[in-house]
Design a protein around this motif. Sequence first.
Motif, PDB file in Angstrom:
ATOM      1  N   THR A  24     -56.930  30.476  61.496  1.00 30.70           N
ATOM      2  CA  THR A  24     -57.781  29.729  62.420  1.00 30.70           C
ATOM      3  C   THR A  24     -56.952  28.931  63.408  1.00 30.70           C
ATOM      4  N   PHE A  64     -63.591  31.605  64.108  1.00 25.95           N
ATOM      5  CA  PHE A  64     -62.292  32.116  63.673  1.00 25.95           C
ATOM      6  C   PHE A  64     -62.156  32.053  62.156  1.00 25.95           C
ATOM      7  N   GLU A 114     -64.084  34.892  60.871  1.00 27.13           N
ATOM      8  CA  GLU A 114     -63.350  36.123  61.147  1.00 27.13           C
ATOM      9  C   GLU A 114     -62.249  36.340  60.109  1.00 27.13           C
ATOM     10  N   SER A 115     -61.561  35.269  59.718  1.00 27.66           N
ATOM     11  CA  SER A 115     -60.507  35.409  58.709  1.00 27.66           C
ATOM     12  C   SER A 115     -61.079  35.905  57.391  1.00 27.66           C
ATOM     13  N   MET A 166     -63.882  37.667  57.093  1.00 25.52           N
ATOM     14  CA  MET A 166     -64.335  39.035  57.319  1.00 25.52           C
ATOM     15  C   MET A 166     -63.172  40.017  57.198  1.00 25.52           C
ATOM     16  N   LEU A 167     -62.040  39.649  57.787  1.00 26.52           N
ATOM     17  CA  LEU A 167     -60.873  40.523  57.713  1.00 26.52           C
ATOM     18  C   LEU A 167     -60.345  40.629  56.287  1.00 26.52           C
ATOM     19  N   PRO A 177     -64.967  35.753  69.080  1.00 25.16           N
ATOM     20  CA  PRO A 177     -63.955  36.161  68.094  1.00 25.16           C
ATOM     21  C   PRO A 177     -64.509  37.028  66.982  1.00 25.16           C
ATOM     22  N   LEU A 178     -65.775  36.853  66.635  1.00 22.98           N
ATOM     23  CA  LEU A 178     -66.357  37.687  65.589  1.00 22.98           C
ATOM     24  C   LEU A 178     -66.434  39.148  66.035  1.00 22.98           C
ATOM     25  N   SER A 203     -64.629  40.466  68.372  1.00 22.80           N
ATOM     26  CA  SER A 203     -63.251  40.925  68.506  1.00 22.80           C
ATOM     27  C   SER A 203     -62.720  41.436  67.169  1.00 22.80           C
ATOM     28  N   GLY A 204     -62.992  40.692  66.099  1.00 25.18           N
ATOM     29  CA  GLY A 204     -62.558  41.126  64.774  1.00 25.18           C
ATOM     30  C   GLY A 204     -63.253  42.390  64.316  1.00 25.18           C
TER      31      GLY A 204
END
Length: 342
Positions: free
Chosen positions: A45, A232, A235-236, A238-239, A278-279, A281-282
């Motif tokens: 983040t 963010f 997103e972390s 999710m990844l 960002p979501l 993008s991920g």
Amino acid sequence: MTALVLEMRRLAAVRLDRAWLAVAAILLALALLAPAQATESLRFTIEALIGVAPWLALSVGVAAYAAASGADNLIGRAFQGRQAPMILTAALFGGLSPFCSCGVIPLIAALLAMGVPLAPVMAFWLASPVMDPAMFALTTGALGFEFALAKALAAVGLGLMGGFGVMALSRGGWLADPLRPGVGDGGCGGAKVRNPRPPVWAFWREDARVEKFRREALKSALFLGKWLTLAFLLESLMLAYVPAEAVAGLVGGEGLAPIALATLAGVPAYLNGYAAIPLVSGLIEQGMAPGAGLAFMVAGGVSSIPAAVAVWALARREVFALYLGFAFAGSLLAGVLFQLAQ
């Protein structure tokens, strides 16, 4: 004590809202259940915020300048003249205006109560939440200029589709009274249309406008900062926990199905236009089709649940149905065209 310091204290006192509470709750849960992932998510983040900082600064500056100079008063000019040119101008202004899907509601109420035809109002209504200058800058930084341009064109195209569609339907006398009974004139939202004032582009020559620039810059920075931090962080996770092949299987690949699915998912899954950047993008990095990503962002921006509730409270049912119908159809078409252009 300066007014800016007082404003900072006031904003700091009210900013412990759902976004910051969600960030704190997620980090606390990770610290208790998955300490290693908590450290990794925090690192991810912070690095992501540092990476987007130049675009964030540009976004904050653009938003503050628009407020300090009074550029939003130009909106009144979009609703003067013949109906077809009004639709075109309203769609263009909508794609450039700094209104979110809920923030535009008072202005819409004012326009309709003052007798402005529904067609240009619908054009502005649909285009406005999709894109604005600040969002364009952030989208360019995270997803590239091509994606940002496609989203801006989708905003204008969606406005044109809705505006001319409503104009065609209105010719038979339908939709003559779009507001629910008892809806007012929008209060301060209507003042920008009733009494438009010329913008002061060189705002720094007036102390009051300089102070407004500082207040708006701080307000925008805090608003964008909280949503980007939450986005963010999500997103972390999710990844870390969502398999890339699962994402690719649902909204990746060729054809209409992934784009249609993303369009439908945009309504309940959307946070706001800034948090979605960002979501998406991920998701694209994990295999989401670019066209599906665009459809998700456009559909979610226009018809997210908070915005839909506000529209339901303001407009009659047939207008609400048209609003959702144009939002879905336009988002789907934008996603398909963007995917074909890849």
